[in-house]
Scaffold this active site. Structure first.
Site, short mmCIF file in Angstrom:
data_model
loop_
_atom_site.label_atom_id
_atom_site.label_comp_id
_atom_site.label_asym_id
_atom_site.label_seq_id
_atom_site.Cartn_x
_atom_site.Cartn_y
_atom_site.Cartn_z
N TYR A 52 -73.93 -21.79 -23.26
CA TYR A 52 -75.10 -22.53 -22.76
C TYR A 52 -74.67 -23.92 -22.35
CZ TYR A 52 -79.67 -20.42 -22.69
OH TYR A 52 -80.76 -19.70 -22.31
N GLU A 54 -76.99 -26.29 -20.46
CA GLU A 54 -78.11 -26.96 -19.80
C GLU A 54 -77.80 -28.43 -19.61
OE1 GLU A 54 -80.95 -25.72 -22.68
OE2 GLU A 54 -82.01 -24.45 -21.26
N ASP A 199 -80.28 -25.00 6.24
CA ASP A 199 -79.98 -23.88 5.35
C ASP A 199 -78.82 -23.12 5.98
OD1 ASP A 199 -79.78 -21.57 3.93
OD2 ASP A 199 -81.90 -21.02 4.05
N THR A 226 -75.90 -20.37 0.41
CA THR A 226 -75.40 -19.40 -0.57
C THR A 226 -73.89 -19.61 -0.65
OG1 THR A 226 -74.93 -17.76 1.12
CG2 THR A 226 -77.11 -17.65 0.09
N LYS A 229 -71.72 -15.43 1.15
CA LYS A 229 -71.73 -14.82 2.49
C LYS A 229 -70.42 -15.17 3.17
CE LYS A 229 -76.76 -14.60 2.38
NZ LYS A 229 -78.05 -14.98 2.98
N ARG A 235 -71.78 -14.49 -5.93
CA ARG A 235 -73.19 -14.55 -5.55
C ARG A 235 -73.82 -15.80 -6.18
NH1 ARG A 235 -76.08 -11.20 -2.93
NH2 ARG A 235 -74.19 -9.99 -2.66
C1 LIG Z 1 -79.28 -15.12 2.40
C2 LIG Z 1 -80.13 -16.29 2.71
C3 LIG Z 1 -80.86 -16.96 1.71
C4 LIG Z 1 -81.07 -16.42 0.32
O1 LIG Z 1 -79.98 -16.19 -0.44
P1 LIG Z 1 -80.11 -15.32 -1.79
O2 LIG Z 1 -78.85 -15.65 -2.52
O3 LIG Z 1 -80.24 -13.90 -1.37
O4 LIG Z 1 -81.32 -15.79 -2.53
C5 LIG Z 1 -81.52 -18.13 2.05
N1 LIG Z 1 -81.50 -18.60 3.30
C6 LIG Z 1 -80.84 -17.95 4.30
C7 LIG Z 1 -80.86 -18.54 5.67
C8 LIG Z 1 -80.15 -16.78 4.04
O5 LIG Z 1 -79.54 -16.14 5.03
#
Ligand SMILES: *Cc1c(COP(=O)(O)O)cnc(C)c1O
Length: 428
Positions: A52, A54, A199, A226, A229, A235
């Site tokens: 933990y 936090e 994002d 993220t 990707k 993840r």
């Molecule tokens: C994949 C994605 C997310 C979300 O990611 P998760 O890890 O699946 O919650 C947010 N914004 C965009 C633009 C994405 O392509």
């Protein structure tokens, strides 16, 4: 592999074994997926899951944090270096959590966010009506001006911004294949006193690899992403805040403080320290020169696939691609709906997803398009020649989807390709 699970739990072992085979023998074209290194998997499977932690490095709620602090500081420092950011919060459990925390950091209930139209490539977390976040904030939209070129309608964006006075101008997408004009986003944000946020979930690896523009070079305040990707890590999610100052806006440090508070204790509980250690490992890999080569190859492979689709007169949204993904109107061009295309390709060992195209005449459950991309096959080592061949096989399968003998032959060629390009354990 999985020796202990095999001994102890045959049912879970069967699921893991099945997935091992599926990943080994099929081609992964889902543009948001990738293969991580064994080093990332070791870190993610490590004993840090026991702890933990936090709080933040040096400011934890529990004792025994010598090594959690060490791992988290490494992840933070590497993330800052990769993206030229002033501050990094590496604790978000996912991209969705990163976005929710970012909204909570910057907004009051009832405030407005100006984001990409969901039918034009925006993500669920950018205010889809099914998400709870829409109960608290008001989402308004910009779109493409021309779906054949992918150009964003910046004039309309400015008009909507002046009319609705958003607190955030949000760039970013999960189904859009062109580069954004970040300077225009930032200028529109400044004009109405809003934060400029990107994002970068899909293209973080392209930015880190230096083959896509970095929003922080254009006066963006925050980049959320993220880590699993194109960035090829475990993840998870992350929130980066700018280093420089912008007149009339809070300092980077002030923004980063709000972000930290929003992630914990605002939204999440204990951080996933094993995942944070794996993020550090992945960021270490992305800082290597070889990652630049990888990122460049992702784009070359996408271009090779684009050329095949173009030659065969298959309509691509945005007219093609400048990044790692392609959205193809298979219903409009080949007469096969997206859902069926996904199914046919699955039977020949190619995984991708059906997708709405801009202003889709069909419904979301059975849309006109498919979305696919090159991050995973590039990790596997496929080059332009092989990528073009994959595109040809895709089109052959979609054209001859009633001919089982042809589909079998295509499946065999895909299997051979996968055997020739095994999933690597280490990245050079
Ligand atoms: C994949 C994605 C997310 C979300 O990611 P998760 O890890 O699946 O919650 C947010 N914004 C965009 C633009 C994405 O392509």
């Amino acid at each position: 592999m999985y020796d202990f699970i095999k001994q102890q739990d045959a049912e879970v072992f069967a699921a893991l074994e099945g997935e091992e085979t599926r990943e080994r023998e099929g081609l992964e074209l889902i543009p948001s997926e990738n293969y991580v290194s064994q080093a990332v998997r070791e870190a993610q499977g490590s004993i840090l899951t026991n702890k933990y932690a936090e709080g933040y490095p040096g400011k934890r709620y529990y004792g025994g944090q010598e090594f959690t602090d060490q791992a988290e500081v490494l992840a933070i420092e590497r993330a800052k270096k990769l993206f030229g950011a002033g501050f990094a919060n590496v604790q978000p459990h996912s991209g969705a959590n990163a976005n929710i925390a970012m909204y909570m950091a910057l907004l009051q209930p009832g405030d407005t966010v100006l984001g990409m139209d969901l039918g034009h490539g925006g993500h669920l977390t950018h205010g889809h009506p099914v998400t709870y976040i829409t109960k608290f904030f008001n989402f308004v939209r910009y779109k493409m001006k021309d779906v054949e070129t992918g150009e964003i309608d910046y004039d309309d964006m400015l008009r909507v911004a002046k009319e609705t006075r958003p607190k955030i101008v949000l760039a970013g997408f999960s189904a859009y294949s062109r580069e954004l004009d970040y300077a225009k986003f930032a200028a529109i944000a400044r004009e109405v006193g809003a934060y400029a946020v990107m994002d970068a979930a899909h293209i973080a690896g392209l930015i880190a690899g230096g083959v896509a523009k970095n929003p922080f070079d254009f006066e963006f305040d925050i980049v959320t992403t993220t880590t699993h990707k194109t960035l090829r890590g475990p993840r998870g999610g992350m929130i980066l805040t700018r280093a420089g100052e912008i007149g009339g806006m809070p300092t980077g440090e002030e923004i980063a403080k709000k972000v930290d508070k929003a992630v914990f204790p605002g939204l999440q509980g204990g951080p996933l320290m094993h995942v944070i250690a794996a993020k550090a490992v992945a960021f270490g890999e992305a800082l290597q020169p070889s990652f630049k080569t990888y990122a460049a190859q992702i784009l070359k492979n996408a271009k090779a696939m684009e050329a095949v689709f173009k030659k065969n007169n298959v309509r691509m949204l945005g007219g093609g691609t400048s990044n790692h993904l392609i959205l193809a109107d298979v219903f409009g061009s080949l007469g096969i709906p997206g859902k069926e295309a996904e199914k046919v390709l699955d039977t020949v060992g190619i995984t991708l997803n059906k997708n709405m195209i801009a202003d889709d005449p069909r419904g979301p459950m059975d849309p006109s398009g498919i979305r696919f991309g090159t991050p995973a096959i590039t990790t596997r080592g496929l080059g332009e020649v092989e990528s073009a061949r994959v595109a040809e096989l895709m089109l052959a399968a979609l054209r001859d989807h009633a001919d089982q003998a042809k589909l079998d032959a295509i499946h065999q060629e895909i299997k051979t390709l996968c055997a020739t390009f095994p999933i690597p354990e280490v990245f050079a």
